[in-house]
Motif scaffolding. Sequence first.
Motif, PDB file in Angstrom:
ATOM      1  N   LEU A  71      15.519  14.329  -5.374  1.00 46.78           N
ATOM      2  CA  LEU A  71      14.576  14.160  -6.474  1.00 46.78           C
ATOM      3  C   LEU A  71      13.292  14.924  -6.180  1.00 46.78           C
ATOM      4  O   LEU A  71      12.838  14.962  -5.039  1.00 46.78           O
ATOM      5  N   GLU A  72      12.698  15.482  -7.217  1.00 46.98           N
ATOM      6  CA  GLU A  72      11.429  16.176  -7.045  1.00 46.98           C
ATOM      7  C   GLU A  72      10.292  15.197  -6.763  1.00 46.98           C
ATOM      8  O   GLU A  72       9.354  15.522  -6.026  1.00 46.98           O
ATOM      9  N   GLY A  73      10.377  14.007  -7.323  1.00 42.59           N
ATOM     10  CA  GLY A  73       9.261  13.073  -7.255  1.00 42.59           C
ATOM     11  C   GLY A  73       9.449  11.908  -6.317  1.00 42.59           C
ATOM     12  O   GLY A  73       8.677  10.938  -6.357  1.00 42.59           O
ATOM     13  N   GLY A  78       6.135   9.359  -9.022  1.00 41.62           N
ATOM     14  CA  GLY A  78       6.081  10.800  -9.216  1.00 41.62           C
ATOM     15  C   GLY A  78       7.330  11.412  -9.816  1.00 41.62           C
ATOM     16  O   GLY A  78       7.466  12.653  -9.816  1.00 41.62           O
ATOM     17  N   LEU A  79       8.240  10.599 -10.327  1.00 45.93           N
ATOM     18  CA  LEU A  79       9.482  11.143 -10.868  1.00 45.93           C
ATOM     19  C   LEU A  79       9.207  12.124 -12.010  1.00 45.93           C
ATOM     20  O   LEU A  79       8.370  11.892 -12.872  1.00 45.93           O
ATOM     21  N   THR A  80       9.939  13.216 -12.011  1.00 47.51           N
ATOM     22  CA  THR A  80       9.838  14.217 -13.060  1.00 47.51           C
ATOM     23  C   THR A  80      10.861  13.917 -14.157  1.00 47.51           C
ATOM     24  O   THR A  80      11.782  13.113 -13.961  1.00 47.51           O
ATOM     25  N   PRO A  81      10.739  14.568 -15.308  1.00 47.60           N
ATOM     26  CA  PRO A  81      11.767  14.385 -16.345  1.00 47.60           C
ATOM     27  C   PRO A  81      13.170  14.706 -15.836  1.00 47.60           C
ATOM     28  O   PRO A  81      14.135  14.020 -16.213  1.00 47.60           O
ATOM     29  N   ALA A  82      13.290  15.715 -14.976  1.00 49.65           N
ATOM     30  CA  ALA A  82      14.608  16.043 -14.419  1.00 49.65           C
ATOM     31  C   ALA A  82      15.119  14.920 -13.530  1.00 49.65           C
ATOM     32  O   ALA A  82      16.324  14.621 -13.521  1.00 49.65           O
ATOM     33  N   ASP A  83      14.222  14.298 -12.767  1.00 49.76           N
ATOM     34  CA  ASP A  83      14.609  13.163 -11.928  1.00 49.76           C
ATOM     35  C   ASP A  83      15.113  12.010 -12.782  1.00 49.76           C
ATOM     36  O   ASP A  83      16.139  11.382 -12.470  1.00 49.76           O
ATOM     37  N   LYS A 138      16.346  12.095 -15.760  1.00 51.55           N
ATOM     38  CA  LYS A 138      17.637  12.459 -16.350  1.00 51.55           C
ATOM     39  C   LYS A 138      18.764  12.269 -15.344  1.00 51.55           C
ATOM     40  O   LYS A 138      19.838  11.733 -15.686  1.00 51.55           O
ATOM     41  N   PRO A 195       7.277   6.667 -14.620  1.00 53.37           N
ATOM     42  CA  PRO A 195       8.023   7.332 -15.690  1.00 53.37           C
ATOM     43  C   PRO A 195       9.232   6.565 -16.197  1.00 53.37           C
ATOM     44  O   PRO A 195       9.580   6.664 -17.381  1.00 53.37           O
ATOM     45  N   ARG A 237       3.540  11.841   0.545  1.00 56.03           N
ATOM     46  CA  ARG A 237       3.368  11.350  -0.815  1.00 56.03           C
ATOM     47  C   ARG A 237       2.445  10.133  -0.853  1.00 56.03           C
ATOM     48  O   ARG A 237       1.581  10.018  -1.728  1.00 56.03           O
TER      49      ARG A 237
END
Length: 257
Positions: free
Chosen positions: A6-8, A39-44, A46, A73, A193
Amino acid sequence: MRWLELEGAANARDVGGLPTDDGRTIGERRLLRSDNLQGLTPADVKLLVDELGLRTVVDLRSTNEVEAEGPGPLRSVGGVRHLHLSMLPERGQMTDAAADALYTRREKALARYPDDPMCALYLGYLEDRPENVVAALRAITGSPNATLVHCAAGKDRTGVVVALSLTAVGVERDAVIEDYATSADRIAGVLARLRASPTYAGDLARHTSDDVHRPRPETMHAFLSEIDRRHGGVLPWLKTHGFGADDVERLRTKLVV
């Protein structure tokens, strides 16, 4: 076990694949674990919701942490249930990111298990919030799909709940301990983080070395051994706190393939 890239989040993984003592395994996409999800991104999101089928999030952070960090998120995603089940007594500004609860209650904690302060802290979760430990296992059992358990670092509070869940359904002890210790592989990213967050930076300033926060296999071995010694094992402890044989069988059905 496989890492979720995950990015976030730095310490996210699926515990699927861990072996049980009857020759079976934990199924994939049943039980996920992670550090802070802020910190999760939209891609995370999904990946977690659409690809892994996430339907339940169990947040083990304190009320202070949750309020300080604000909604993450995943909170805006329909169909994902969120449960807040703090492992700490709800007083003061404790976050437990750097074992703050252990420092503020050090004398009592060390009396539980002087040989390992982190083991002492984990035993404190069972003493202070047994109802929330059991509620976390019920949430995993009752989720229609994948459950994600998380706290701030994804290693201590999350480590305890996941270890109890895995032990209850018969995962080999060495595999439980190895899963716990695997968080050490990502500790640098986890701490980077947390140090960037005002909520946790102050706690983490107590120590400059990442090694202080690195989970050790010996700690989880001591924790599980103390449950054996004090309570006769994980299953008797759970039964005492209302999670009986039928509950364990339902959890096993949910997790084991």
